[in-house]
Design a protein around this motif. Structure first.
Motif, PDB file in Angstrom:
ATOM      1  N   VAL A  76       0.866  -1.179   0.000  1.00 11.11           N
ATOM      2  CA  VAL A  76       0.000   0.000   0.000  1.00 11.11           C
ATOM      3  C   VAL A  76       0.901   1.227   0.000  1.00 11.11           C
ATOM      4  O   VAL A  76       1.752   1.373   0.868  1.00 11.11           O
ATOM      5  CB  VAL A  76      -0.920   0.022   1.239  1.00 11.11           C
ATOM      6  CG1 VAL A  76      -1.856   1.227   1.169  1.00 11.11           C
ATOM      7  CG2 VAL A  76      -1.718  -1.277   1.344  1.00 11.11           C
ATOM      8  N   ALA A  99      -1.971  -1.116  -3.801  1.00 12.09           N
ATOM      9  CA  ALA A  99      -3.001  -0.090  -3.658  1.00 12.09           C
ATOM     10  C   ALA A  99      -2.248   1.230  -3.534  1.00 12.09           C
ATOM     11  O   ALA A  99      -1.452   1.396  -2.612  1.00 12.09           O
ATOM     12  CB  ALA A  99      -3.867  -0.351  -2.435  1.00 12.09           C
ATOM     13  N   MET A 101      -2.235   5.474  -3.497  1.00 14.32           N
ATOM     14  CA  MET A 101      -3.008   6.690  -3.283  1.00 14.32           C
ATOM     15  C   MET A 101      -3.027   7.546  -4.547  1.00 14.32           C
ATOM     16  O   MET A 101      -4.061   8.090  -4.923  1.00 14.32           O
ATOM     17  CB  MET A 101      -2.417   7.465  -2.100  1.00 14.32           C
ATOM     18  CG  MET A 101      -3.260   8.610  -1.609  1.00 14.32           C
ATOM     19  SD  MET A 101      -2.666   9.145   0.013  1.00 14.32           S
ATOM     20  CE  MET A 101      -3.242  10.829   0.045  1.00 14.32           C
ATOM     21  N   VAL A 122      -7.586   4.473  -0.195  1.00 20.12           N
ATOM     22  CA  VAL A 122      -6.498   3.495  -0.230  1.00 20.12           C
ATOM     23  C   VAL A 122      -6.420   2.729   1.093  1.00 20.12           C
ATOM     24  O   VAL A 122      -6.055   1.548   1.116  1.00 20.12           O
ATOM     25  CB  VAL A 122      -5.179   4.204  -0.595  1.00 20.12           C
ATOM     26  CG1 VAL A 122      -4.251   4.380   0.563  1.00 20.12           C
ATOM     27  CG2 VAL A 122      -4.427   3.472  -1.683  1.00 20.12           C
TER      28      VAL A 122
END
Length: 210
Positions: A76, A99, A101, A122
């Motif tokens: 992430v 993932a 942003m 996110v």
């Protein structure tokens, strides 16, 4: 060189070798004792913070290690924009989900409401990874900023990380890790900046810095 001199040097060399062996043996015994005491099997939380370069690089190195051993990892990325990411290009090809942003740095967007919405979106994906035991490792890159800027609910983030699957490990990167993150982590590394090429006017290098 006289015969006596050669004998003396040989004796000194043998004494140094013996001293080295004794010192090494003592060190080995200490290390072995520490290894023997480490009997707990569980996932760990690692925080890599500080103002020096290499925090994200460290996180991705751990992801590569994980995948190299045949485990599943997820990534992430907070703060990061839509620009090229060599690590992402490589790891997505090895089945690592990302993932991102995607908004870039908050000082570029200058849109707090939009940044918060992007962070929350996110984070929703991050919670799925942090609840899924198939992931041996989850990298939360630059999460520290989201807590420092109050973009995400601190208590929810801390609780979600604390209640992840028992054997799942988490790496959190970014400057200014809050005390609560440091306290709950198993390992905390502070990266200190001594010099940085950018401050000398050297541009970031593709394949090195990004």
């Amino acid at each position: 060189m006289s015969e006596n001199s050669q004998h003396d040097k040989s004796q000194e060399s043998a004494e140094r070798e013996e001293k080295h062996k004794r010192k090494s043996q003592k060190q080995k015994e200490k290390v072995d004792a520490k290894v023997a005491k480490a009997t707990i099997e569980k996932g760990v939380m690692i925080v890599v913070t500080g103002n020096g370069k290499g925090k994200t690089t460290s996180g991705f190195g751990t992801v590569c290690r994980c995948v190299g051993h045949g485990y599943k990892a997820a990534v992430v990325q907070f703060i990061k924009g839509k620009w090229d990411c060599g690590e992402r290009d490589l790891l997505e090809g090895h089945g690592v989900p990302f993932a991102v942003m995607g908004t870039g740095f908050t000082w570029n967007t200058q849109d707090r409401a939009g940044d918060i919405a992007a962070a929350e979106a996110v984070w929703t994906e991050a919670k799925k990874f942090l609840a899924d035991p198939q992931y041996h490792l989850v990298l939360l890159d630059e999460l520290t900023y989201m807590l420092g800027y109050d973009y995400l609910d601190k208590e929810e983030v801390l609780s979600t990380i604390a209640n992840r699957p028992e054997n799942q490990s988490v790496v959190v990167t970014g400057r200014g890790a809050i005390r609560e993150l440091r306290d709950m982590a198993d390992t905390v590394s502070e990266v200190k900046e001594e010099k940085h090429a950018f401050k000398a006017g050297i541009k970031a290098r593709k394949g090195v810095d990004w």
